[in-house]
Every structure is written in C-alpha cells, then in structure tokens.
Scaffold this motif. Structure first.
Motif, mmCIF file in Angstrom:
data_model
loop_
_atom_site.group_PDB
_atom_site.id
_atom_site.type_symbol
_atom_site.label_atom_id
_atom_site.label_comp_id
_atom_site.label_asym_id
_atom_site.label_seq_id
_atom_site.Cartn_x
_atom_site.Cartn_y
_atom_site.Cartn_z
ATOM 1 N N ASP A 80 0.811 -1.168 -0.006
ATOM 2 C CA ASP A 80 0.010 -0.162 0.050
ATOM 3 C C ASP A 80 1.034 1.048 0.084
ATOM 4 O O ASP A 80 1.585 1.555 0.866
ATOM 5 N N LEU A 81 0.937 2.073 -1.006
ATOM 6 C CA LEU A 81 1.784 2.986 -1.248
ATOM 7 C C LEU A 81 1.217 4.261 -0.412
ATOM 8 O O LEU A 81 1.998 5.155 -0.431
ATOM 9 N N MET A 82 0.054 4.199 -0.271
ATOM 10 C CA MET A 82 -0.994 5.603 0.232
ATOM 11 C C MET A 82 -0.817 5.674 1.874
ATOM 12 O O MET A 82 -1.182 6.557 2.302
ATOM 13 N N SER A 83 -0.475 4.672 2.384
ATOM 14 C CA SER A 83 -0.754 4.673 4.051
ATOM 15 C C SER A 83 0.590 4.806 4.679
ATOM 16 O O SER A 83 1.489 3.980 4.314
ATOM 17 N N VAL A 99 2.163 -2.599 -6.518
ATOM 18 C CA VAL A 99 1.920 -1.360 -5.641
ATOM 19 C C VAL A 99 0.534 -1.034 -5.824
ATOM 20 O O VAL A 99 0.132 -1.146 -7.012
ATOM 21 N N ILE A 100 0.130 -0.432 -4.881
ATOM 22 C CA ILE A 100 -1.361 0.063 -4.931
ATOM 23 C C ILE A 100 -1.187 1.531 -4.571
ATOM 24 O O ILE A 100 -0.946 1.849 -3.418
ATOM 25 N N GLY A 101 -1.833 2.333 -5.480
ATOM 26 C CA GLY A 101 -1.792 3.842 -5.185
ATOM 27 C C GLY A 101 -2.607 4.558 -6.013
ATOM 28 O O GLY A 101 -3.422 3.884 -7.045
ATOM 29 N N THR A 102 -2.744 5.927 -5.789
ATOM 30 C CA THR A 102 -3.619 6.706 -6.805
ATOM 31 C C THR A 102 -2.661 6.996 -7.887
ATOM 32 O O THR A 102 -1.661 6.868 -8.077
ATOM 33 N N LYS A 103 -3.410 7.584 -8.904
ATOM 34 C CA LYS A 103 -2.769 7.702 -10.477
ATOM 35 C C LYS A 103 -1.550 8.502 -10.236
ATOM 36 O O LYS A 103 -0.294 8.146 -10.806
ATOM 37 N N SER A 104 -1.450 9.608 -9.619
ATOM 38 C CA SER A 104 -0.499 10.623 -9.359
ATOM 39 C C SER A 104 0.811 9.876 -8.808
ATOM 40 O O SER A 104 2.028 10.046 -9.195
ATOM 41 N N VAL A 105 0.544 9.136 -7.889
ATOM 42 C CA VAL A 105 1.366 8.539 -7.115
ATOM 43 C C VAL A 105 2.041 7.152 -7.986
ATOM 44 O O VAL A 105 3.203 6.834 -7.971
ATOM 45 N N LEU A 106 1.212 6.591 -8.560
ATOM 46 C CA LEU A 106 1.687 5.349 -9.602
ATOM 47 C C LEU A 106 2.592 5.870 -10.480
ATOM 48 O O LEU A 106 3.662 5.244 -10.916
ATOM 49 N N GLU A 107 2.601 7.148 -11.096
ATOM 50 C CA GLU A 107 3.377 7.595 -11.994
ATOM 51 C C GLU A 107 4.844 7.622 -11.581
ATOM 52 O O GLU A 107 5.441 7.807 -12.600
ATOM 53 N N LYS A 108 4.941 7.813 -10.352
ATOM 54 C CA LYS A 108 6.267 8.057 -9.818
ATOM 55 C C LYS A 108 7.007 6.842 -9.855
ATOM 56 O O LYS A 108 8.236 6.551 -9.276
ATOM 57 N N GLY A 136 8.574 -0.541 -13.232
ATOM 58 C CA GLY A 136 9.319 -1.670 -13.141
ATOM 59 C C GLY A 136 8.622 -2.692 -12.301
ATOM 60 O O GLY A 136 9.128 -3.563 -11.764
ATOM 61 N N VAL A 137 7.488 -2.326 -11.598
ATOM 62 C CA VAL A 137 6.624 -3.264 -10.841
ATOM 63 C C VAL A 137 5.024 -3.122 -11.298
ATOM 64 O O VAL A 137 4.671 -2.199 -12.121
ATOM 65 N N GLU A 138 4.393 -4.211 -11.090
ATOM 66 C CA GLU A 138 2.988 -4.246 -11.368
ATOM 67 C C GLU A 138 2.345 -3.038 -10.537
ATOM 68 O O GLU A 138 2.510 -3.022 -9.461
ATOM 69 N N LYS A 139 1.241 -2.473 -11.206
ATOM 70 C CA LYS A 139 0.596 -1.395 -10.457
ATOM 71 C C LYS A 139 -0.903 -1.623 -10.355
ATOM 72 O O LYS A 139 -1.495 -2.194 -11.262
ATOM 73 N N ILE A 140 -1.543 -1.196 -9.225
ATOM 74 C CA ILE A 140 -2.992 -1.220 -9.216
ATOM 75 C C ILE A 140 -3.494 0.267 -8.786
ATOM 76 O O ILE A 140 -3.064 0.606 -7.676
ATOM 77 N N GLU A 141 -4.116 0.765 -9.754
ATOM 78 C CA GLU A 141 -4.570 2.208 -9.220
ATOM 79 C C GLU A 141 -5.881 2.083 -8.547
ATOM 80 O O GLU A 141 -6.873 1.288 -8.969
ATOM 81 N N VAL A 142 -5.825 2.946 -7.743
ATOM 82 C CA VAL A 142 -7.103 2.995 -6.755
ATOM 83 C C VAL A 142 -7.583 4.696 -6.762
ATOM 84 O O VAL A 142 -6.638 5.712 -6.941
ATOM 85 N N GLU A 143 -8.858 5.032 -6.207
ATOM 86 C CA GLU A 143 -9.174 6.215 -6.257
ATOM 87 C C GLU A 143 -9.124 6.754 -4.579
ATOM 88 O O GLU A 143 -9.079 8.167 -4.369
ATOM 89 N N ASP A 144 -9.023 5.823 -3.792
ATOM 90 C CA ASP A 144 -9.384 6.258 -2.145
ATOM 91 C C ASP A 144 -8.222 5.764 -1.490
ATOM 92 O O ASP A 144 -7.467 4.691 -1.850
ATOM 93 N N LYS A 163 -14.253 0.613 -0.057
ATOM 94 C CA LYS A 163 -13.923 -0.329 -0.979
ATOM 95 C C LYS A 163 -13.170 0.045 -2.118
ATOM 96 O O LYS A 163 -12.263 -1.065 -2.718
ATOM 97 N N THR A 164 -12.975 1.114 -2.318
ATOM 98 C CA THR A 164 -11.949 1.657 -3.303
ATOM 99 C C THR A 164 -10.544 2.141 -2.836
ATOM 100 O O THR A 164 -9.884 2.518 -3.543
ATOM 101 N N SER A 165 -10.476 1.939 -1.547
ATOM 102 C CA SER A 165 -9.294 2.534 -0.894
ATOM 103 C C SER A 165 -8.250 1.522 -0.945
ATOM 104 O O SER A 165 -8.290 0.250 -1.342
ATOM 105 N N SER A 166 -6.810 2.108 -1.020
ATOM 106 C CA SER A 166 -5.573 1.158 -1.178
ATOM 107 C C SER A 166 -5.731 -0.035 -0.259
ATOM 108 O O SER A 166 -5.158 -1.149 -0.638
ATOM 109 N N MET A 167 -6.154 0.268 1.090
ATOM 110 C CA MET A 167 -5.954 -0.793 2.100
ATOM 111 C C MET A 167 -7.061 -1.759 1.925
ATOM 112 O O MET A 167 -6.721 -2.867 1.980
#
Lengths: 338, 338
Positions: free
Chosen positions: A7-10, A33-42, A45-53, A68-72
């Motif tokens: 979880d990149l967001m917590s 890695v799980i994060g919002t769009k702007s964070v995932l852009e950074k 080389g890893v698999e990414k899952i985009e979340v809104e919350d 249910k749409t949160s990274s956690m």
C-alpha cells in the motif's frame, strides 16, 4: 517468486518513503504496488494497481469496511482472493486489523486475530502477542495467541522458542482469573515450551522468545518500551550537551556505537508486525516507517510466505484442538470477557 | 521532628544495607528501627524495637496477618496506633500491601489502596498509580487513584500536575468499558488537571505528571521500563566491549555521563513508593534497596509526613464525594471487577 502487495498510500511518511521502500524491494519479490494515479506515475518496473481512495492515519477503524476503493481495502481483497501471497501496509492499525479480520477473514478455529510484534531483547528479539488487537480476552484466546506466536517464532528462526505469559508476578497463582486459567492451559499444552509467567522486566531480558498477553497490557508494554528507549536516548543527549569538553569528545568517539544502539532500539528495524489468526498474510509496518522499514517489512512478509506461516499455524491449531484442550470453546466464561 | 519506623529485616540486602541506610538517615528524623536482637546490636543512637520474627521476600502476602511478631507487622502496628508518623519497609510488596490494608486500615471513602511509584521522565518524574496492588478495577477505583496520585504529586512539588489515564490510544473511545467510563469521570471531576488518555510511550515523555492505571497494566508498564532500561545499558556495554579502541576511549571519557544516566534510570533513586489509600503513611522501598535507596525512602516518608499527605488525600476524597461523583459507589458495575 513470492507475490507481495504494498500500500503506497498509508503511513505517516506516505507516499514518498513507501515509494522509495518499494524501489529498494524490487528484487526481493514480485511486487504489486497500490496507489492513486499521481503516485503510481512515480514508479516503474513493478505491477501497479490504481485506486481512487485511501484511508488517512486517524481514520476510525470500521471505516475500512465502507471504503472499498481504498488502497488498504484493495490490498486486503487481493490477499482474500489469493491474487497475492501477502499484503504490507503502514496504515492505521485499527483499520488494518478490522479489515484483515472481516475482508481476509479469520482462520478456521481462531476466534480473535492478534497483533504479533518483534521487540528487542538481549538475545535478539522476542515476539509480543497480542500487542493491541484485543483489549480484553478469555484464557482460550491467550492459548491461541501462544500457538500463533510460537509458529511465528519458528518462522523467524527460533527452533525451540521459550514461551511466557505476561503477568504481575512469577508465581502460578499471580494475576487474575484469566491469567490463572491461561497458565494451566499453556502448561498442559506446551510442556516443552512454556516457561511460566514473565514480568515486564523479563520481556527484553533474553529469557523468553514469545510473550503472550491480552491486547491491553501487551500494547502498554510495547509502547512503554518505545517511550523508555526514547527517553534514555534523549537524556543521554542532554547530559552530553550539558557536560564538559571531555565527555563531548568521548561522545564523538562513540558515535558509531550510539548509532548501532539507536538501530537496535528502533522499532522500524524489526520491519513489521504480523496480523495473525487470519487466513492470509498481512504485515503491519510501523506507522512512521521510512524506506528501510518498508523494505524490512517486505522481507518479513516474504519470509512468512516462504516458511508457510499460515499453514503452520493452521496445523498447530488443529493439533491443539484435537488434543482436547478447551481452546476455542465459546462457552467457557471469565469475568474479563467483553 | 517526624518519627519514622524502619524495618531492618526486610529487603534483598537486609539487614546490612538497611542498617547502613539507617545510619545515613539518623539526622533526617527521629528513627525507630525494628529488628531481631542480633541485628539491633549492630546499631546505636536510635530507638530500637526488638522482634523475634521477620518475613522472607518470597512470603505469601496474606501470611503477614498471622505473623504478628514479625518486623513488618510490628511496623504497621506502630503506624496504626500513631506511635510513629510513617513506616518504611523494603520487604515483599504483596505482604506490605495486605498488611497496610488490614493492619493500618483503609482511609474512609477509599475502597482500594494502591501503589504509587515515581518513574523517571524527561521532566523529572511521573507518578504511576496503581503499580500493582489491584489487578482489576472499576472506573471509580481509577478515580480514587487519580485523587491520591494528584495529592502525591503536589507533595513532591508539582503545583498543577497533569493527569493522564493509561490506555491503548489517545481518543476518548479507546480501551474497554472501564477506561471509557473512567475517562468521563476524570474529565468531569478534574477539568483543570486531566489531559486525557496517555499511551505507554507517553509515561516517560514529560507530558504527564500522574498516570492512572489498573494495577495489572500499571505493573507491566513499571517493570517494562526497568527491563528496557537494563537492556539498553547492557547492550551499550556490549557494543562498547565489541568495538575498537577509539570507541573504548570515548566510553572512558564519558564515564561520568554514563554514571549520571544510570542513576537517573535506577528505580532506587526515587526512594520509595507510597501505599496510598490507607490511614497512615507506609513507604515501600525497592526490594533491592541499598543504603542510599533506604535513605531516599526515608526522605520521601519524611516529606509525606511534613506535607500532610494523608490529610490532603482525605480532604480531596471528601471534596470529590461531595461534588456528587460516583466514586466509591459500590453498586456501580463493570465487567472487569473481580
């Protein structure tokens, strides 16, 4: 290769330090890695899952179930659906515990999942379980914590871990009805591991590898350790500042030793705490985790997967249940149950 | 001059170190020493009371009530009969608590006497109450502990002590039913002193002067502090031993600072813990007390007498009772009572 969701967001230092931690851990496992769009852009080389919350650190625990749409939540769901082998998160402890219990789900035969934390001791570390998931417990919950703590200690390399029950005195008749009953159960079921009651001053003394406690006193013990260590380092610093040139020179020469000591005492060194008793691997990284702490937490998760921590606990739970112990018996009573 | 009784026979290092402590304290008060014939022969210039019996350190607490010729019983009886102003004893905590409660007797309005211990903090010390007398409590007991702890803090020189409730989180709704109810009571009755819940890492951090806790978690906190401090000093020593000549030289230059630190962390520095809520002054010196610790404990007892600790607590109890708070109401219930 083990597949780990992060979880990149917590966390207090999210997303920057968590992102850096992810970069350090790329080769340890197959990272998701799980994060919002702007964070995932950074990160690449890893698999990414985009979340809104994502959940703020001061969220109310039960809110996880509605977001249910949160990274956690998404991370926990990946564990539930076996799309990853483990989930690492530095977010709010209560929310992660509630989510682990209700999203991933309890392990069969375990009524109360618990937080298992490695704490420093003179022979390396000891595992404190429960460090805060269940304020009040029944004796059979403490038995479950013992089973889970022993399995965890084995994963961390202790072949024959010494098991102790946190109490206010060493004698068998110390404490309240819950600890007295738990003492009997532990003695009966773990004759080769149980060394008896241990007191607060025994936790770090190297005489015990697994310390079983209710979540209230376990949490107090864990946080008191942190506070005492912090006070000592601060007091030392002040005393050096207020002393003469000779002591100051001495401190300078000892810099390396002080840094080593600080590392030993830093809870981040130990990486992560397992939420045990759920049907999957969820590692709670310290809220103040930096990149190194995140890497350590991911390493702990990888080890848990490789050593089949969940399967080991399941087998041990079955063995103890089949031995006829009262663990898991919901009819047994105690004045401390809530 | 204040009249203080001292038990020469109790403590890990009795009678030698207690005797030496008595010699160091001759001028602090009018000292009355209690011991067996052979021990009393070793001291002069103080009032002596000869006894035939004394309690070993590993005695069962209730045994005090049957051993009426023991040094501990005789000391408590002197307090009860107002023949001395206070009694200092380094013996078995449980026995001294039981004796204080049943021989000296409870203060009117207090249901559960408690152990109040000063622990190190970055702004000097904090008082932890209850440090082990009552494993489980009701909310109104915690209220009594707060009253007694605040009075004690004032005796030790804190004009406006900050009061905290030991819990697993800061928010008002944290913990179990007992802490939630106690939170409300403390907020209502001590609006000028109560700062809310405090966690284990806050005890030594200088943000609180009086920490109220049930005797189980209070005992765990107190002993965990001792254990962590010991581990840190030991780890530091080992790291120095295993390091090169430069760090060893540094340590030598810092010797004075390390000695100061050790003193700050040593529970003996703080002299003694009061058994509060009884109708008299009884100071429990640390079991491992040496001569200096005994002198410190006697100083604490003298201060308690001079500052009229018992009278202050009585008045405060009366004030709170008259304000209509539920403290002392034996009909209120909680799932944690024993």
């Amino acid at each position: 290769m083990v597949r780990i969701a992060l979880d990149l967001m917590s966390g207090d230092r999210a997303p920057e330090e968590i992102l850096e931690g992810a970069l350090l851990s790329k080769n340890l496992c197959q990272l998701v890695v799980i994060g919002t769009k702007s964070v995932l852009e950074k990160i690449d080389g890893v698999e990414k899952i985009e979340v809104e919350d994502f959940l703020p650190m001061d969220v109310k625990p039960m809110e996880i179930l509605h977001r249910k749409t949160s990274s956690m939540y998404v991370g926990l769901k990946l564990v539930k659906e076996k799309l990853v082998d483990a989930f690492v998160c530095a977010g709010n402890t209560g929310a992660l515990l509630a989510g682990a219990t209700f999203v991933v789900g309890r392990m069969e035969g375990v009524e109360r999942p618990a937080l298992a934390v490695p704490v420093p001791s003179t022979n390396g570390f000891a595992i404190l379980i429960d460090a805060g998931a269940n304020a009040r417990v029944r004796p059979e919950h403490l038995l479950d914590f013992a089973i889970m703590g022993l399995a965890y200690a084995k994963v961390l390399g202790k072949d024959k871990p010494k098991l102790g029950l946190l109490n206010v005195g060493e004698e068998e008749n110390k404490g309240d009805e819950v600890t007295k009953e738990a003492y009997k159960l532990l003695k009966e079921l773990f004759p080769d591991f149980f060394i008896g009651n241990v007191e607060g001053h025994d936790i770090n003394a190297g005489k015990v590898d697994v310390v079983v406690a209710d979540g209230f006193s376990g949490n107090v013990a864990m946080k008191t350790m942190e506070g005492t260590a912090k006070m000592i380092l601060q007091t030392l610093k002040e005393k050096i500042e207020n002393s003469g040139i000779i002591a100051k020179l001495g401190a300078l020469l000892m810099k390396k030793v002080f840094l080593q000591l600080k590392t030993t005492l830093d809870p981040r060194t130990y990486g992560g705490a397992f939420i045990l008793g759920i049907d999957g691997i969820v590692v709670k990284a310290h809220g103040s985790s930096d990149r190194v702490a995140i890497k350590n937490a991911i390493e702990v998760a990888v080890r848990g997967c490789k050593m089949k921590l969940v399967e080991n606990i399941k087998e041990e739970i079955k063995r103890v249940r089949n031995s006829g112990a009262c663990g898991g018996n919901k009819d047994s009573r105690s004045d401390r149950s809530t």
